[in-house]
Design an enzyme around this catalytic site. Structure first.
Site, PDB file in Angstrom:
ATOM      1  N   ASP A  82       0.821  -1.205   0.000  1.00 30.11           N
ATOM      2  CA  ASP A  82       0.000   0.000   0.000  1.00 30.11           C
ATOM      3  C   ASP A  82       0.859   1.262   0.000  1.00 30.11           C
ATOM      4  O   ASP A  82       1.920   1.307   0.634  1.00 30.11           O
ATOM      5  CB  ASP A  82      -0.897  -0.026   1.254  1.00 30.11           C
ATOM      6  CG  ASP A  82      -2.097   0.891   1.150  1.00 30.11           C
ATOM      7  OD1 ASP A  82      -2.485   1.254   0.020  1.00 30.11           O
ATOM      8  OD2 ASP A  82      -2.666   1.236   2.201  1.00 30.11           O
ATOM      9  N   HIS A  83       0.407   2.284  -0.705  1.00 29.37           N
ATOM     10  CA  HIS A  83       0.993   3.635  -0.667  1.00 29.37           C
ATOM     11  C   HIS A  83       2.516   3.655  -0.655  1.00 29.37           C
ATOM     12  O   HIS A  83       3.133   4.138   0.302  1.00 29.37           O
ATOM     13  CB  HIS A  83       0.479   4.400   0.555  1.00 29.37           C
ATOM     14  CG  HIS A  83      -0.888   4.965   0.371  1.00 29.37           C
ATOM     15  ND1 HIS A  83      -1.166   6.015  -0.475  1.00 29.37           N
ATOM     16  CD2 HIS A  83      -2.058   4.618   0.942  1.00 29.37           C
ATOM     17  CE1 HIS A  83      -2.455   6.286  -0.423  1.00 29.37           C
ATOM     18  NE2 HIS A  83      -3.025   5.442   0.420  1.00 29.37           N
ATOM     19  N   GLY A 209      -9.320   5.031   2.728  1.00 32.94           N
ATOM     20  CA  GLY A 209      -9.911   5.624   3.924  1.00 32.94           C
ATOM     21  C   GLY A 209     -11.225   4.988   4.306  1.00 32.94           C
ATOM     22  O   GLY A 209     -12.187   5.668   4.651  1.00 32.94           O
TER      23      GLY A 209
END
Length: 288
Positions: A82-83, A209
């Site tokens: 992720d990210h 989110g």
């Protein structure tokens, strides 16, 4: 089964009008609980680790645990980074066995985001690994990545279409008003923007989110084209609160099994709720 790429899994989700849950895990127990929840629900699953967790545990340790989980179950499981803003970490994770990676160059100008994303897409395509990229900037905190509310930027639908065409990225995370972390008030999700983006791009869309979004809003976002929902903070809180409860009742407890077992049960229950909310329960066969 072996770990699978999330590309086909997410394409099936978008076509079927549901979303696959992507759970960020930071310990073996969190990973086990997420897998147990998905297996019980017969749901496809994406396990995620942040760059911080990769540096903390090691990509090879994480991938080995995920591969073991996949071998013990009949559900399709993907392992996602992720990210990530570091190309070298992406390469490291792909070599370790990750089946999906996110290149996050959303803080850079559009042209630079395109360049970096295309580079990762070309690398990953050669080994059948999914790639996710972000357009716009999702606010909030994710590991060391901090985006203040004032700096959050919603994705432009036309830019999304141009970005997908220019990069060939198979999965897109457009900023649509959600934020990392737990919301202090009601999320300000731009549903009309999701609908416009989904009308312009065919690739599965990712909802970042996902912790604390009201159920009705999650269902609406999924119905409009969000095929993957990331959940991180909410699971950490549930897991940690269960451990705190053990120590509150018995401050002298020193057997990790005594507090990890309740933590696993709590996380599994929370994961099952998200799986049912996203509509992916019973959908494992779609990605087998």
């Amino acid at each position: 089964m072996t770990l699978v790429s999330s590309t086909a899994m997410l394409q099936a989700a978008r076509a079927g009008g549901y979303a696959v849950c992507a759970f960020n895990v930071h310990t073996l127990e969190m990973l086990q609980a997420a897998v147990e929840a998905a297996a019980e629900a017969d749901a496809p699953l994406i396990l995620q680790s942040t760059v911080g967790t990769v540096k903390h545990l090691g990509a090879d340790y994480i991938a080995a645990a995920a591969k073991t989980a996949a071998a013990r179950t009949r559900i399709p499981i993907a392992l996602h980074l992720d990210h990530c803003t570091e190309f070298d970490v992406i390469v490291q994770c792909i070599r370790a066995g990750y089946t999906s990676v996110m290149i996050d160059a959303s803080h850079d100008p559009f042209e630079e985001n395109v360049r970096q994303t295309r580079r990762v897409v070309e690398l990953a395509a050669a080994v059948g690994v999914n790639v996710e990229a972000e357009l716009g900037r999702v606010g909030g905190v994710e590991d060391d990545l901090v985006v203040a509310d004032a700096d959050a930027l919603l994705a432009d639908p036309d830019e999304c279409a141009a970005f997908v065409e220019a990069t060939g990225v198979p999965t897109l995370a457009p900023a649509i008003g959600t934020a990392h972390g737990i919301y202090k008030g009601e999320p300000n999700i731009d549903f009309a923007r999701i609908e416009r983006i989904a009308a312009k791009v065919d690739v599965p869309l990712v909802l970042h989110g996902g912790s604390g979004i009201p159920e009705a809003q999650v269902r609406r976002a999924v119905s409009l084209g969000m095929a993957k929902m990331n959940v991180a903070t909410e699971l950490r809180i549930v897991f940690s609160d269960a451990i705190k409860a053990v120590f509150a009742a018995n401050p002298d407890e020193n057997d990790p099994r005594k507090y990890m077992i309740p933590a696993k049960k709590a996380l599994k229950a929370a994961a099952l709720e998200k799986i049912r909310l996203c509509g992916c329960a019973g959908k494992a066969a779609d990605a087998r």
